[in-house]
Design an enzyme around this catalytic site. Sequence first.
Site, PDB file in Angstrom:
ATOM      1  N   ARG A   3      26.121 -41.160 -15.344  1.00  0.00           N
ATOM      2  CA  ARG A   3      25.140 -40.088 -15.266  1.00  0.00           C
ATOM      3  C   ARG A   3      25.031 -39.651 -13.814  1.00  0.00           C
ATOM      4  O   ARG A   3      25.405 -40.391 -12.897  1.00  0.00           O
ATOM      5  CB  ARG A   3      23.779 -40.549 -15.788  1.00  0.00           C
ATOM      6  CG  ARG A   3      23.782 -40.955 -17.267  1.00  0.00           C
ATOM      7  CD  ARG A   3      22.407 -41.428 -17.697  1.00  0.00           C
ATOM      8  NE  ARG A   3      22.363 -41.782 -19.111  1.00  0.00           N
ATOM      9  CZ  ARG A   3      22.599 -43.006 -19.589  1.00  0.00           C
ATOM     10  NH1 ARG A   3      22.879 -43.989 -18.736  1.00  0.00           N
ATOM     11  NH2 ARG A   3      22.548 -43.244 -20.877  1.00  0.00           N
ATOM     12  N   LYS A  19      19.551 -45.721 -17.450  1.00  0.00           N
ATOM     13  CA  LYS A  19      18.579 -45.205 -18.400  1.00  0.00           C
ATOM     14  C   LYS A  19      18.091 -46.341 -19.298  1.00  0.00           C
ATOM     15  O   LYS A  19      18.879 -47.093 -19.854  1.00  0.00           O
ATOM     16  CB  LYS A  19      19.209 -44.097 -19.243  1.00  0.00           C
ATOM     17  CG  LYS A  19      18.220 -43.327 -20.088  1.00  0.00           C
ATOM     18  CD  LYS A  19      18.889 -42.154 -20.763  1.00  0.00           C
ATOM     19  CE  LYS A  19      17.896 -41.338 -21.579  1.00  0.00           C
ATOM     20  NZ  LYS A  19      18.536 -40.172 -22.224  1.00  0.00           N
ATOM     21  N   HIS A  64      26.648 -33.411 -16.327  1.00  0.00           N
ATOM     22  CA  HIS A  64      26.657 -34.208 -17.555  1.00  0.00           C
ATOM     23  C   HIS A  64      27.828 -33.825 -18.455  1.00  0.00           C
ATOM     24  O   HIS A  64      28.240 -34.624 -19.299  1.00  0.00           O
ATOM     25  CB  HIS A  64      25.333 -34.047 -18.293  1.00  0.00           C
ATOM     26  CG  HIS A  64      24.916 -35.264 -19.065  1.00  0.00           C
ATOM     27  ND1 HIS A  64      24.538 -36.435 -18.458  1.00  0.00           N
ATOM     28  CD2 HIS A  64      24.843 -35.511 -20.401  1.00  0.00           C
ATOM     29  CE1 HIS A  64      24.237 -37.334 -19.373  1.00  0.00           C
ATOM     30  NE2 HIS A  64      24.422 -36.801 -20.558  1.00  0.00           N
ATOM     31  N   ARG A  76      30.546 -36.249 -18.055  1.00  0.00           N
ATOM     32  CA  ARG A  76      30.303 -37.495 -18.798  1.00  0.00           C
ATOM     33  C   ARG A  76      30.657 -37.304 -20.269  1.00  0.00           C
ATOM     34  O   ARG A  76      31.258 -38.185 -20.894  1.00  0.00           O
ATOM     35  CB  ARG A  76      28.843 -37.902 -18.630  1.00  0.00           C
ATOM     36  CG  ARG A  76      28.395 -39.115 -19.459  1.00  0.00           C
ATOM     37  CD  ARG A  76      26.956 -39.439 -19.095  1.00  0.00           C
ATOM     38  NE  ARG A  76      26.283 -40.243 -20.102  1.00  0.00           N
ATOM     39  CZ  ARG A  76      26.268 -41.576 -20.122  1.00  0.00           C
ATOM     40  NH1 ARG A  76      26.919 -42.251 -19.193  1.00  0.00           N
ATOM     41  NH2 ARG A  76      25.606 -42.229 -21.055  1.00  0.00           N
ATOM     42  N   HIS A  87      24.854 -46.661 -24.011  1.00  0.00           N
ATOM     43  CA  HIS A  87      24.031 -46.215 -25.133  1.00  0.00           C
ATOM     44  C   HIS A  87      23.464 -47.416 -25.886  1.00  0.00           C
ATOM     45  O   HIS A  87      24.181 -48.379 -26.162  1.00  0.00           O
ATOM     46  CB  HIS A  87      24.860 -45.365 -26.101  1.00  0.00           C
ATOM     47  CG  HIS A  87      25.217 -44.026 -25.550  1.00  0.00           C
ATOM     48  ND1 HIS A  87      26.260 -43.265 -26.029  1.00  0.00           N
ATOM     49  CD2 HIS A  87      24.656 -43.294 -24.542  1.00  0.00           C
ATOM     50  CE1 HIS A  87      26.341 -42.135 -25.349  1.00  0.00           C
ATOM     51  NE2 HIS A  87      25.373 -42.134 -24.447  1.00  0.00           N
ATOM     52  N   TYR A 125      30.121 -37.591 -29.733  1.00  0.00           N
ATOM     53  CA  TYR A 125      31.343 -37.196 -29.058  1.00  0.00           C
ATOM     54  C   TYR A 125      32.491 -37.156 -30.066  1.00  0.00           C
ATOM     55  O   TYR A 125      32.571 -37.983 -30.974  1.00  0.00           O
ATOM     56  CB  TYR A 125      31.664 -38.157 -27.914  1.00  0.00           C
ATOM     57  CG  TYR A 125      30.540 -38.240 -26.917  1.00  0.00           C
ATOM     58  CD1 TYR A 125      30.233 -37.157 -26.110  1.00  0.00           C
ATOM     59  CD2 TYR A 125      29.753 -39.369 -26.812  1.00  0.00           C
ATOM     60  CE1 TYR A 125      29.185 -37.210 -25.205  1.00  0.00           C
ATOM     61  CE2 TYR A 125      28.712 -39.434 -25.917  1.00  0.00           C
ATOM     62  CZ  TYR A 125      28.434 -38.350 -25.112  1.00  0.00           C
ATOM     63  OH  TYR A 125      27.395 -38.406 -24.225  1.00  0.00           O
TER      64      TYR A 125
END
Length: 331
Positions: free
Chosen positions: A127, A152, A258, A261, A284, A293
Amino acid sequence: MRIRLRAKRYSIRTETIYLAWIRRFILANDKRHPKDMGAPELERFLSMLAVEGNVAASTQNQALSAMLFLYREVLNIQLPWMESMVRAKRPQRVPTVLSCGEVQRILAQMDGRPWLLASLLYGSGLRLMECLRLRVKDTDFARNEITVRGGKGAKDRRTVLPASLVEPLQREVERAHLMHQEDVAAGFGEAVLPHALARKYPNAAREFGWQFVFPAPKRSVDPRGGVERRHHFDDGVLSRALKRACGKAGIVKPVSAHTLRHSFATHLLEAGYDIRTVQELLGHSDVATTQIYTHVLNRGAGGVLSPLDRQAMDIRTLNLAPPVGPKAPVS
């Protein structure tokens, strides 16, 4: 509100945004105190954002989160209407993904530190703020690994360091070392440390390992502590460099940091890597997030052969000429 946000360890950006929403809420209601208002005022404010402001669902939900934090954490008011507040439904968006050729065209139009940052975002799947806040001690050149600290959800993880970026990243670390030595000689050189590490390890802030790999060109005053120190590189510089590079490369897709990414994850899945591996590299919590994705595991529309194309392939296989036009109607 500010004290409570810092006690709960919210980021400086969240603090700024939440305070701005509270200010707008109070001003929209003739400067009445929030404790004297309730569900009607909050619903009217959120409706005004949606109808008059035409804001996105995520923006409306952000405003609601700020209000709920105010009433629950600051005013300590637990009202029944707070539980019944319905958040705006966010539309399911397909992420913007660049092809390998488009990524190369964009990077070819960049140079210097913006090029290295953009290459690292695409090559490691970081990120934006994870990349900018990278510390010297978290780059492992021997193992070609990068350790992300406090990502995150306050989670640590490891991701790949591209071999092609080892040499330029080492030069960036050497550059940061020279800047750190100059700061120490000038009586500065302290890096911001997470939580209470500065009290637990008083000398750690001056150690080179805690310095940012991408330091800012000038020192600035920390808005939280009032201490003058060298912060990390400004994210706005990278955003502007990306925009210029896309214009020169003729890329019309909406590209942000982003997006690189997104492209990292998509290209790994297209190369056949296991989705669980990609999930760990991205950090994640839920594999469902990773499945957006390539438009989920079945590779989405890009992996489907249209029946029209299949018929054309069958025609070529049978060495038959394709029909010139529609058949005449049968009487």
